[in-house]
Design an enzyme around this catalytic site. Structure first.
Site, PDB file in Angstrom:
ATOM      1  CD  GLU A 185      -0.581  -1.626  10.116  1.00 42.18           C
ATOM      2  OE1 GLU A 185      -0.596  -1.885   8.779  1.00 42.18           O
ATOM      3  OE2 GLU A 185       0.195  -0.904  10.743  1.00 42.18           O
ATOM      4  CG  HIS A 187      -0.006   9.829  13.954  1.00 46.09           C
ATOM      5  ND1 HIS A 187      -0.146  10.276  12.517  1.00 46.09           N
ATOM      6  CD2 HIS A 187       0.850   8.712  14.109  1.00 46.09           C
ATOM      7  CE1 HIS A 187       0.781   9.699  12.086  1.00 46.09           C
ATOM      8  NE2 HIS A 187       1.448   8.735  12.705  1.00 46.09           N
TER       9      HIS A 187
HETATM   10  C1  LIG Z   1      -0.131   1.059   7.919  1.00 45.61           C
HETATM   11  C2  LIG Z   1       1.008   1.703   8.807  1.00 45.61           C
HETATM   12  N1  LIG Z   1       1.514   1.359   9.882  1.00 45.61           N
HETATM   13  C3  LIG Z   1       2.342   1.860  10.576  1.00 45.61           C
HETATM   14  C4  LIG Z   1       2.782   3.186  10.343  1.00 45.61           C
HETATM   15  C5  LIG Z   1       3.743   3.747  11.296  1.00 45.61           C
HETATM   16  N2  LIG Z   1       5.079   4.176  10.525  1.00 45.61           N
HETATM   17  C6  LIG Z   1       5.165   5.279  10.364  1.00 45.61           C
HETATM   18  S1  LIG Z   1       6.688   5.503   9.219  1.00 45.61           S
HETATM   19  C7  LIG Z   1       6.938   3.711   9.499  1.00 45.61           C
HETATM   20  C8  LIG Z   1       8.053   2.946   9.002  1.00 45.61           C
HETATM   21  C9  LIG Z   1       8.187   3.305   7.421  1.00 45.61           C
HETATM   22  O1  LIG Z   1       9.224   2.540   6.830  1.00 45.61           O
HETATM   23  P1  LIG Z   1       9.593   2.668   5.289  1.00 45.61           P
HETATM   24  O2  LIG Z   1       8.281   2.218   4.563  1.00 45.61           O
HETATM   25  O3  LIG Z   1      10.723   1.834   4.960  1.00 45.61           O
HETATM   26  O4  LIG Z   1       9.690   4.192   5.118  1.00 45.61           O
HETATM   27  P2  LIG Z   1      11.009   5.166   5.728  1.00 45.61           P
HETATM   28  O5  LIG Z   1      10.284   5.578   6.987  1.00 45.61           O
HETATM   29  O6  LIG Z   1      11.861   4.096   6.101  1.00 45.61           O
HETATM   30  O7  LIG Z   1      11.192   6.168   4.583  1.00 45.61           O
HETATM   31  C10 LIG Z   1       5.861   3.284  10.442  1.00 45.61           C
HETATM   32  C11 LIG Z   1       5.785   1.771  11.021  1.00 45.61           C
HETATM   33  C12 LIG Z   1       2.162   3.933   9.516  1.00 45.61           C
HETATM   34  N3  LIG Z   1       2.382   5.095   9.141  1.00 45.61           N
HETATM   35  N4  LIG Z   1       1.185   3.173   8.583  1.00 45.61           N
END
Ligand SMILES: Cc1ncc(C[n+]2csc(CCOP(=O)(O)OP(=O)(O)O)c2C)c(N)n1
Ligand SMILES: Cc1ncc(C[n+]2csc(CCOP(=O)(O)OP(=O)(O)O)c2C)c(N)n1
Ligand SMILES: [Mg+2]
Ligand SMILES: [Mg+2]
Lengths: 323, 340, 340, 323
Positions: D59, D126
């Site tokens: 972000e 959220h």
């Molecule tokens: C700072 C932030 N930005 C956006 C999100 C929205 N979001 C939730 S899970 C996710 C993807 C996470 O990817 P990863 O770290 O690879 O974990 P995975 O879900 O694949 O286990 C996003 C973009 C968030 N939770 N926190």
């Protein structure tokens, strides 16, 4: 022996570290160097590197590590080198620290010290008053002492508090004010404002460096036959609405004063709290004296114009008195 | 007549031309480095002590080779993000000296018209973006500027400057990661002066070099002697060529030393005197001068002329800046928004 | 009788003991992995669709080997920071199933008493710290917990879990940098499931592996097959030994695949079907079962018993959770602060 | 053909991208996936990856890159996946974007879109309403439309604005409200509130999803003979104090309503602005209906208790009417 505001904080930290082995400090350049403002000078030598932790330039990690240590039962006191940099660790503070207790009943007993405020020619990034971002965040406490006595008593209360506390130290007061402090341990309660000068005609509510401006203005006003009561909030969250409203009940007029910029400063929250509770007592509009809605400018004539001062308070108070 | 013989005069000419170019470059570097040294000396050791500068003062003494060796390779379309120790970038982009001094003194002719102090200044007409205090905050901004350069079809490069300590910040990581994953034209330039305020490198990062961070982003990273301006210039050439050709970011770590305290009020007692002594011998200006004399690019007299030219330029600029008025308090509210 | 002959029965015993231990470990792993699969299936495919869970649902289908293989090595003093795909961590630390289901359903017996949903839960009595949504925010917090463990003279380790995408965040960098520079006892565990929401690794980072980021912090980093629970367990043993011995952090990258959409409402059309097919064959539970049968650690009947035990435990827990009341709205204001 | 709030934003973005080649989008999962809420579904296919940029989960880099591109003359529109994550890029927004123009006269014409607000069972992370952090920051503009018409007109104005704009999209409105929009290009000015229902007895000032709650309450109140005027702020910074004060001059009573938590919500700033300007017109205390000072709880009965609704407004309005 007179103690400065800075020394008062220093003493408070020192005594709490002596008292409770769980208290430790972390931040940038706080060890050998003793901190940008030398608040922790000598701590490293006395308490050692276990309890005085120099960190990389990582405000999010400083706040986050404090949270982690706090969850584990320690009592970390983190220093932001300037309050302005607290926005670099913002998410940790407003989303992690502030919400643990409510969400999953986990205590985060941390203190984040942040030297704030203008009047030292620091310019836009070394002069800000970030209090309202945190007053806006349920779960935090926000403390902003004006006197050496309160600074010492409140830093101790903050350290002993089981919730996260943002402790705003006004830089312009560090070496400017002095007073005799009582010997031995004492605390000042978080969440309690104080009537620092009694008056009949109007109430000035303020905090931090502006408490001194209010007192200066009240002195002059007294010479003109205007009796101003001065309330020093000392804590901004939780806000002591009772003390403010009691004073308004007595004087029926209120002037709100803050160094923070105008829009959405604490004056607004005070104003609505007053109209909600003691509207019938008001004998005039609630007015405010504040910095204008600009970044804090660097050049002396601009900064002087930017900061509230006694003259501006007096002018507004006269108007309110005559209302 | 053999082919080899035939090309000899050609080659000789080439060598001579290269030498002349090197000499010219050296002169340019010397001028800008000396100017930075002189301006900053004047600021820190005179104007600040005279109370004519009331805010923080951070200088790049001993590090002048870095902004000079790099920024001399910036093309007009390139966008520069100098750190607080890269004053020469402003000279090279044509900002008048007087305006820089006025900036420090809070006068209306400073680049920020008195609203901000010291190196917190920028000028989009010259493609220089102002830092904010928060270290490394310009890193993702530089990535965005690079994105814009590509978007606009310009072949420009964003020059992103920062210190060793700034690499600890989250913004640094996010900015570098974004730039590398999108192969943006960003040249990352680290002045590793081995301290961040009072904090030595060893308490800032576990790796030995900032360049060790390159592989984490699959980004080429190179270490160069930051006190040798010609070496910095040479390395920058390579690095800029890489970036400009569309291959993505490049990290240049310039090893140097901060020959002062962190700021004008810091005596740097925490730095072992030995380090100052050691690095004092490696002063980038002295080194360059020695090389110029040795290579016959200049004699002592010429060098003296540079310094006196620099001194008089700075005298003049200080005088100009001192005559610049303070901003009118009635302008306090202007310009928070476009129409205000 | 030679010396060699003399030790033979000893050695035999040892080998037998090791095999028995492996078998026992495999059984444990199977139980926890199956339990996680079953609970999450129930949540995502039943309770969510029935409208009994009204908020976001993220499952770790296909990734169960990671929380199980790692957390089984956590000692009581260790502190765990599970990500949103590590549900088994809660089982292993002894959180009753029913309370987890109640959490998802917003009931008062959930770990957050209805204040938060899904995996946003923690329990300090079991040394589990709740995530917040902001990815990687727990990373510096884990560093702080590790700092506390050392401060308190405990020989504990902080287990910091995160996904591949989370490593792009500034907090990740700051937390890892702090932990490494201070040699804190943190085990970093990355579930690299190759996607972050809809974003494939290649759009998230320029390096090929998350482990490539280790050197930037002078931190050992190892890649392990995240679908092989015994391999994960073995690697974790090494990693934990390193960390516990005071040598500082260790990064374990577990390669795996997210066998679902990002959340219950995401059909993952952006994932090529081939990837699901390919990784489907590598299902960690199926793989483990095959190995158990092959090595004679279990027969099909035994495996079936595990699954039916798991099913009935989940049935029971769901029933228990469904009987848990919703929180009383009059408690809305309680507990923002200690004395409130 | 009726257009939802979400489609209105989508149309506004689409038309601005067609109109001005300098407009581009960046954010997480906004490309092929079309964004967490599908606001940008189809954009990638139509405008290509140059103008629809998927970023890593960063972000601060998203905000920072937007600033950099904005300084270079582009018009980036950045998406925060949820408004709650804006605190991860906080410093870039409040210290970089907000202060460039004042400090060194550099325009930062960026828009940061942030889906905010509760009522969708999103829980503490959220569902937040982060507006006041930005209303507190001079140099930013903060927009929070309540209707599809305004959402489209304001996103266009935001994109054309030469200052940084935080554009709050209320998630609970995305698919819940629909209206017929005029064909062709139109904008809604930033900084102008709107009287969305005329009344005589009291004024309800609000914005975002609460505008609908206010209208619902006003309907019921009308049946009881209480004539409520409803002012939809639409922009929170700069704040249209004039429209609010004009309404108060007419009705003499004011109820401030926001979904944001109570302490230091916009109600305070409105209250002091009102007492400063039109105190003499007030016939009763300034009151407020807001969410309480807690994180946004997840469980439906808690979230329902947390959110302001028509009943709570009606009750307070009745009290104020009788005052
Ligand atoms: C700072 C932030 N930005 C956006 C999100 C929205 N979001 C939730 S899970 C996710 C993807 C996470 O990817 P990863 O770290 O690879 O974990 P995975 O879900 O694949 O286990 C996003 C973009 C968030 N939770 N926190
Ligand atoms: C986010 C942030 N935290 C703290 C500071 C205070 N500060 C100013 S300069 C500095 C040291 C910077 O070190 P480095 O990046 O190595 O640059 P150098 O000054 O050595 O050139 C610090 C801590 C800051 N400006 N920003
Ligand atoms: Mg440095
Ligand atoms: Mg992932």
């Amino acid at each position: 022996m007179s103690t400065t505001y800075l020394e008062a904080i220093r003493e408070g930290l020192w005594e709490e570290m002596e008292r409770d082995p769980n208290v430790f400090l972390l931040g940038e350049d706080i060890g050998i160097y003793g901190g940008a403002f030398k608040v922790t000078a000598g701590f490293f030598e006395h308490f050692g590197q276990k309890r005085v932790v120099d960190t990389p330039i990582s405000e999010a990690a400083i706040a986050g590590a404090a949270i982690g240590a706090g969850l584990m039962g320690l009592r970390p006191v983190a220093e932001m080198q300037f309050a302005d940099f607290i926005s670099c660790g913002f998410d940790q503070i407003v989303n992690f620290a502030a919400k643990c207790r409510y969400r999953w009943n986990a205590a985060v007993p941390i203190v984040i010290r942040a030297p704030s405020g203008g009047g030292i020619h620091g310019g836009p990034f070394h002069s800000q008053n970030p209090e309202m971002w945190f007053v806006k965040t349920p779960g935090l406490k926000v403390v902003a002492p004006a006197t050496a006595y309160d600074a010492k008593g409140l830093i101790k209360s903050a350290i002993r508090d089981n919730d996260p506390v943002i402790f705003l130290e006004h830089k312009a007061l560090y070496r400017r004010i002095k007073e005799d402090l009582p010997a031995g341990d004492y605390t000042v309660p978080i969440g309690k404002a104080k009537v620092v000068r009694e008056g009949r005609d109007l109430t000035i509510v303020t905090y931090g460096a502006m408490a001194w401006v209010a007192l200066e203005a009240a002195d002059t006003l007294a010479g003109e036959g205007v009796s101003a009561e001065v309330v020093d909030l000392r804590t901004l969250l939780p806000l002591d609405r009772e003390t403010v409203c009691e004073s308004v009940k007595k004087t029926s007029k209120v002037l709100l004063l803050h160094e923070d910029t105008r829009t959405a400063g604490i004056a607004g929250e005070l104003a609505i709290s007053i109209t909600e509770s003691v509207f019938e007592y008001l004998d005039g509009p609630i007015v405010r004296v504040t910095a204008p809605d600009t970044p804090v400018p660097y050049s002396p004539p601009l900064e002087t114009a930017f900061l509230p001062n006694a003259d501006k308070v007096i002018e507004k108070a006269r108007w309110l008195f005559r209302y | 007549m053999s082919a080899t013989q035939a090309t000899r005069p050609e080659r000789k000419k080439k060598v001579a031309k290269a030498a002349a170019e090197q000499a010219e470059l050296a002169h340019k570097c010397l001028y800008y480095m000396s100017l930075m040294r002189e301006v900053e000396d004047r600021i820190e050791r005179k104007l600040y002590r005279q109370g004519k500068i009331v805010g923080g003062v951070y200088v790049g003494r001993g590090q002048e080779a870095i902004p000079v060796g790099t920024a001399l390779l910036a093309e007009p379309d390139d966008v520069l993000f100098p750190s607080h120790r890269d004053m020469a970038v402003f000279f090279i982009r044509g900002v008048p000296l007087g305006r820089i001094l006025a900036q420090y003194m809070g006068r209306v002719d400073g680049l920020t018209r008195g609203r901000d102090g010291n190196m917190h200044m920028g000028d989009m007409s010259r493609n220089i973006v102002s830092i904010i205090s928060a270290l490394a905050a310009t890193v993702p901004v530089a990535a965005g500027a690079a994105m814009a350069l590509r978007y606009q079809g310009k072949n420009g490069v964003a020059f992103s400057y920062f210190g060793d300590g700034a690499t600890s910040r989250g913004d640094w990581h996010e900015g570098v990661n974004l730039a590398t994953v999108q192969k943006l034209p960003v040249l990352f330039i680290c002045n590793n002066n081995q301290y961040a305020y009072s904090t030595p490198l060893s308490a800032q990062m576990a790796c030995a070099n900032v360049a060790d961070r390159g592989p984490a982003y699959n980004m080429p990273a190179e270490i160069v002697d930051g006190n040798d301006v010609l070496a910095v210039h040479e390395a920058t050439k390579r690095a800029v060529a890489h970036v400009r050709s569309g291959k993505g970011p490049y990290l240049l770590e310039c090893k140097t030393f901060r020959m002062t305290g962190h700021s004008a009020h810091d005596a740097a007692h925490y730095v072992p005197q030995g380090l100052f002594d050691e690095w004092g011998k490696l002063d980038p200006i002295t080194q360059l001068e020695a090389k110029m004399v040795k290579n016959g690019w200049a004699d002592q007299e010429e060098l003296d002329r540079v310094h006196s030219r620099v001194r008089s330029e700075v005298d003049e600029a200080v005088a100009w800046a001192e005559q610049s008025p303070y901003p009118d308090p009635s302008t306090l509210l202007d310009g928070v928004y476009e129409n205000q």
